[in-house]
Design an enzyme around this catalytic site. Sequence first.
Site, PDB file in Angstrom:
ATOM      1  N   SER A 146       0.861  -1.189   0.000  1.00 33.41           N
ATOM      2  CA  SER A 146       0.000   0.000   0.000  1.00 33.41           C
ATOM      3  C   SER A 146       0.890   1.229   0.000  1.00 33.41           C
ATOM      4  O   SER A 146       2.032   1.172   0.467  1.00 33.41           O
ATOM      5  CB  SER A 146      -0.855  -0.001   1.269  1.00 33.41           C
ATOM      6  OG  SER A 146      -1.382   1.278   1.534  1.00 33.41           O
ATOM      7  N   TYR A 178      -0.094  -0.087  10.843  1.00 29.84           N
ATOM      8  CA  TYR A 178      -0.549  -0.519   9.515  1.00 29.84           C
ATOM      9  C   TYR A 178       0.521  -0.181   8.472  1.00 29.84           C
ATOM     10  O   TYR A 178       0.871  -1.017   7.628  1.00 29.84           O
ATOM     11  CB  TYR A 178      -1.882   0.152   9.140  1.00 29.84           C
ATOM     12  CG  TYR A 178      -2.329  -0.183   7.734  1.00 29.84           C
ATOM     13  CD1 TYR A 178      -2.697  -1.486   7.408  1.00 29.84           C
ATOM     14  CD2 TYR A 178      -2.364   0.786   6.728  1.00 29.84           C
ATOM     15  CE1 TYR A 178      -3.087  -1.816   6.110  1.00 29.84           C
ATOM     16  CE2 TYR A 178      -2.755   0.469   5.433  1.00 29.84           C
ATOM     17  CZ  TYR A 178      -3.120  -0.840   5.132  1.00 29.84           C
ATOM     18  OH  TYR A 178      -3.498  -1.154   3.841  1.00 29.84           O
TER      19      TYR A 178
END
Length: 310
Positions: A146, A178
């Site tokens: 990501s 994350y």
Amino acid sequence: MSNAIAIPDNWTATDIPDLTGKRFLITGATSGIGLAAASELARRNAQVVITARSVEKAREAIKKIGPGLVDYLLMDLTDLDSVRKAAARVDKAFDVVVLNAGVMATPFTKTKDGFELQMGTNHLGHFAFAGLIKNQIKDRLVVVSSFAHKMGNFGDNSIESIRNLCLGIGKYQKWPVYGATKLANLLFVAEVERLRITNNWSFIPIAVHPGYSDTNLQAVASQMRGAAMEEKVTMAINKVLAQPAKQGALPTLAACVFPGLIGASFIGPNGFLEMRGTPKLTRARALAYDQVLAKNLWTVSEELTKVSWN
């Protein structure tokens, strides 16, 4: 690192060739990017196996994917026992394996094995699974990262700092963690590429990121906290700003089938800030190519999962 080839502008799923006889395994393909990718591959006559945490989720997804050679494998990445059992059932080789499953910005929780949930799901579970089936991967190992990797770090990059983050020791901040899991995906790809060259493995690793895509991933944290209103707002924002999952799956699909890609390539969308668009070769931030950090992460990953890639 120079890339010998370029993906043409406006490459889409219609450019995928017939895939009769090719086998693909995609983790977490019951929704979002994974489901969209599985659907396109099945449409081109590929044999597709998806992983799911329950039979119900698998069957629901297969209905959505539609007719085709689609099967499922039960696996819960938050439970290494489940990962080992799933890996033991992989008895045929796959042309491409896609490590796609993930959670995002979840409340602090630990996995069955005592890992912090995001790190356990997004990195350690996949590290173990891919290591256990690596001899069954023929051509490519695709890892979904990501652009959030840019906000991740491992403190001083030491083995102790990495281990602490994996075990949820110290202050927990859901977004930086994350980001660290998505940075871990890229470091993993870089290290697999180094080991592939040394050990002459048959497959190349490729990293991708989907940009900002409308998937269930954004809703999971709200669901875990029971924050129904927050979930509604998140999903409404998604509908306006994010590209559909079908579009977000294009970097993954390009990584699966586009010819001539080299090991440790990174593919993302070509639009503004790489938020949306069609696939292009891109670069991660410098930290994603730090060899000492990658080796330390690998050491901790082998130690915690008890899976050796050698």
